[in-house]
Design a protein around this motif. Structure first.
Motif, PDB file in Angstrom:
ATOM      1  N   THR A  55       0.831  -1.197   0.000  1.00 40.95           N
ATOM      2  CA  THR A  55       0.000   0.000   0.000  1.00 40.95           C
ATOM      3  C   THR A  55       0.867   1.249   0.000  1.00 40.95           C
ATOM      4  OG1 THR A  55      -0.088   0.132   2.415  1.00 40.95           O
ATOM      5  CG2 THR A  55      -1.745  -1.259   1.313  1.00 40.95           C
ATOM      6  N   LYS A 290       0.966  -1.352  -5.170  1.00 38.46           N
ATOM      7  CA  LYS A 290      -0.280  -1.713  -5.850  1.00 38.46           C
ATOM      8  C   LYS A 290      -0.574  -0.738  -6.977  1.00 38.46           C
ATOM      9  CE  LYS A 290      -2.677  -3.789  -1.882  1.00 38.46           C
ATOM     10  NZ  LYS A 290      -3.835  -3.646  -0.966  1.00 38.46           N
ATOM     11  N   ASN A 291      -0.401   0.555  -6.674  1.00 41.07           N
ATOM     12  CA  ASN A 291      -0.651   1.595  -7.669  1.00 41.07           C
ATOM     13  C   ASN A 291       0.596   2.465  -7.777  1.00 41.07           C
ATOM     14  OD1 ASN A 291      -1.589   3.611  -9.339  1.00 41.07           O
ATOM     15  ND2 ASN A 291      -3.554   3.843  -8.282  1.00 41.07           N
ATOM     16  N   ARG A 293       1.391   4.704  -9.718  1.00 40.62           N
ATOM     17  CA  ARG A 293       1.206   6.105 -10.109  1.00 40.62           C
ATOM     18  C   ARG A 293       1.388   7.043  -8.932  1.00 40.62           C
ATOM     19  NH1 ARG A 293      -4.580   6.144 -12.818  1.00 40.62           N
ATOM     20  NH2 ARG A 293      -4.939   4.882 -10.954  1.00 40.62           N
ATOM     21  N   HIS A 294       1.155   6.533  -7.714  1.00 38.92           N
ATOM     22  CA  HIS A 294       1.299   7.377  -6.526  1.00 38.92           C
ATOM     23  C   HIS A 294       2.742   7.436  -6.018  1.00 38.92           C
ATOM     24  CE1 HIS A 294      -2.987   7.702  -6.359  1.00 38.92           C
ATOM     25  NE2 HIS A 294      -3.187   6.422  -6.067  1.00 38.92           N
TER      26      HIS A 294
END
Length: 483
Positions: A55, A290-291, A293-294
């Motif tokens: 996360t 997970k993402n 882009r962040h």
């Protein structure tokens, strides 16, 4: 600086073999500065597999932990070498530049992952493909040397960390042993404690060698993660206690120079780079999110937190102890059992961390070596190389027993290359053919030139100070201190 992410890779995502084969999986998982705090337990690894990614909060925690190594304990002395004003300001600027170079590395890796349709790319592969993308034919033909150069500096950095750890262990244990007869439960009497002379610091280093040999013979990464957890806990507790102590009874800061002599500034530079050199951790973390882009925002936030912690520890430590500040602030702690236990906790944490930092160069060198011999000789050669490498780090520590100079030397020699020199040049080689603004090229050239100047001047100054102090300076822990 640093240590490593025990299963992902800290002070390192740069594990690379010395040939054209792809790096071993274990080497890709570990790599870096003084970042044992980036380590995770086997249970955490299992959790990551279930969720198929970490996360945003977990990424932030790993990034901050990956930068918290022994380097932070040497920053108060670094500020002394720069000045109470110049030091924190320089740390702020260096933190900004280090973060910017991390962003450059991530951007270049993402570009090649997209262009080559690869899910992940480590530091060495990114540099190699950056040279391949350069319009210069000679650089294209020798692109594989980009991977080898990163691998070389990673080996130097990690073995340098190991040398720092040995000196740190000897200094702190020597002080605990010498003061044991006068150690009390009262931490605040204003008495001068004379340390009882024991054996030479270099003999303490040799006394740690058998334990270090046993640790580096552990080849199972899962077992090393257990040591990593122990190191994380002990070092975190110690850091909290140290911060609690230095925030009390801070003297008048007007007695301290705002700007120190320019002759000692290179020593500040090397120590600061040693602390910030954790650029290798960013690619494994970005790959595990997970993402992803962040990740750029998390990277900026994490490095802002790290830089703030560095500035706070460095400034408060120098304000608290002034000219009496030692190579590691742990050596300035009072002679009572609470703060002596801090040193013992750090000793335990650094012992565990040594094996993790050692794992990175071992995974680069050993697979290359055993691929040249028959299976029959693979294990004996593996163990022999580990024994030689750990003895080499101990020998280098004995030859350079000044903790502050070892930190500065390691930071100047290898930290500047990985953190400041290579990333800006990588951006130019990656995007030049697509068109770059003259301002961006100038910015990249300026950062690399500053990094190279820091490399040359910092290395020279550290070696010069080492030669001068050979006969005139006692070891950093052979002193009198206030209990």
């Amino acid at each position: 600086m640093s240590v490593t992410k025990s299963t992902e890779g800290p002070q390192g995502a740069v594990a690379i073999k010395l040939d054209l084969m792809s790096p071993p999986e274990s080497a890709k998982k570990l790599e870096n500065k003084d970042s044992t705090f980036l380590d995770e337990s086997p249970s955490e690894s299992a959790g990551l597999k279930k969720t198929k990614g970490i996360t945003v909060f977990q990424t932030l925690i790993h990034l901050v932990k990956g930068n918290m190594g022994t380097g932070i304990l040497g920053l108060p002395l670094a500020v002394k070498n720069a000045g109470i004003l110049m030091g924190p300001l320089s740390l702020l600027v260096m933190g900004f530049i280090a973060c910017h170079c991390m962003h450059i590395l991530v951007k270049c890796a993402q570009r090649f992952c997209k262009r080559l349709n690869k899910p992940f790319m480590d530091y060495g592969d990114t540099v190699m493909h950056g040279l391949e993308a350069n319009p210069n034919a000679w650089l294209q033909n020798h692109a594989h040397w980009g991977r080898h150069i990163v691998s070389f500096f990673l080996i130097v950095t990690q073995l340098g960390f190991c040398c720092v750890y040995i000196v740190f262990l000897a200094d702190n244990l020597k002080q605990v042993v010498e003061a044991v007869n006068s150690t009390t439960n009262n931490c605040y009497p204003n008495e001068t404690v004379i340390l009882t002379p024991t054996m030479d610091s270099r003999l303490y280093m040799l006394s740690f060698l058998p334990f270090l040999v046993l640790l580096v013979l552990i080849r199972n990464l899962r077992i090393l993660t257990i040591f990593s957890m122990l190191a994380n806990i002990s070092m975190l507790v110690s850091l909290v206690i140290i911060i609690q102590y230095i925030t009390q009874e801070i003297p008048d800061p007007s007695r301290l120079p705002l700007v120190a002599s320019w002759k000692t500034y290179p020593l500040f530079f090397g120590t600061a780079i040693f602390s910030f050199e954790s650029i290798g951790v960013v690619l494994p973390l970005e790959n595990k999110m997970k993402n992803a882009r962040h990740f750029p925002a998390i990277l900026s936030l994490g490095m802002s937190i790290v830089t703030s912690l560095y500035i706070g520890m460095a400034a408060l430590g120098y304000l608290r102890f002034g000219d009496d500040i030692k190579a590691s602030i742990s050596l300035n702690l009072p002679n009572c059992w609470l703060y002596q236990s801090v040193k013992l906790l750090y000793i335990a944490g650094i012992l565990c961390t040594y094996a993790l930092q050692f794992y990175v160069p071992a995974e680069i060198i050993i697979p290359f070596a055993i691929s040249r011999v028959s299976t029959r000789w693979a294990l004996p050669l593996d163990l022999s190389i580990r024994l030689v490498m750990v003895c080499l780090t101990c020998l280098l520590a004995i030859l350079i027993p000044r903790l502050d100079l070892v930190i500065s030397l390691v930071g100047s020699v290898s930290g500047t290359a990985l953190a400041l020199i290579i990333p800006p040049l990588l951006e130019v080689t990656t995007f030049y053919s697509e068109g770059m603004s003259p301002l961006t090229i100038f910015k990249d050239a300026l950062i690399s030139i500053l990094g190279f100047v820091g490399f040359v001047v910092g290395t020279y100054q550290a070696l010069d100070e080492l030669l001068k102090s050979e006969d005139s300076h006692p070891f950093s822990n052979s002193t009198t201190f206030v209990r």
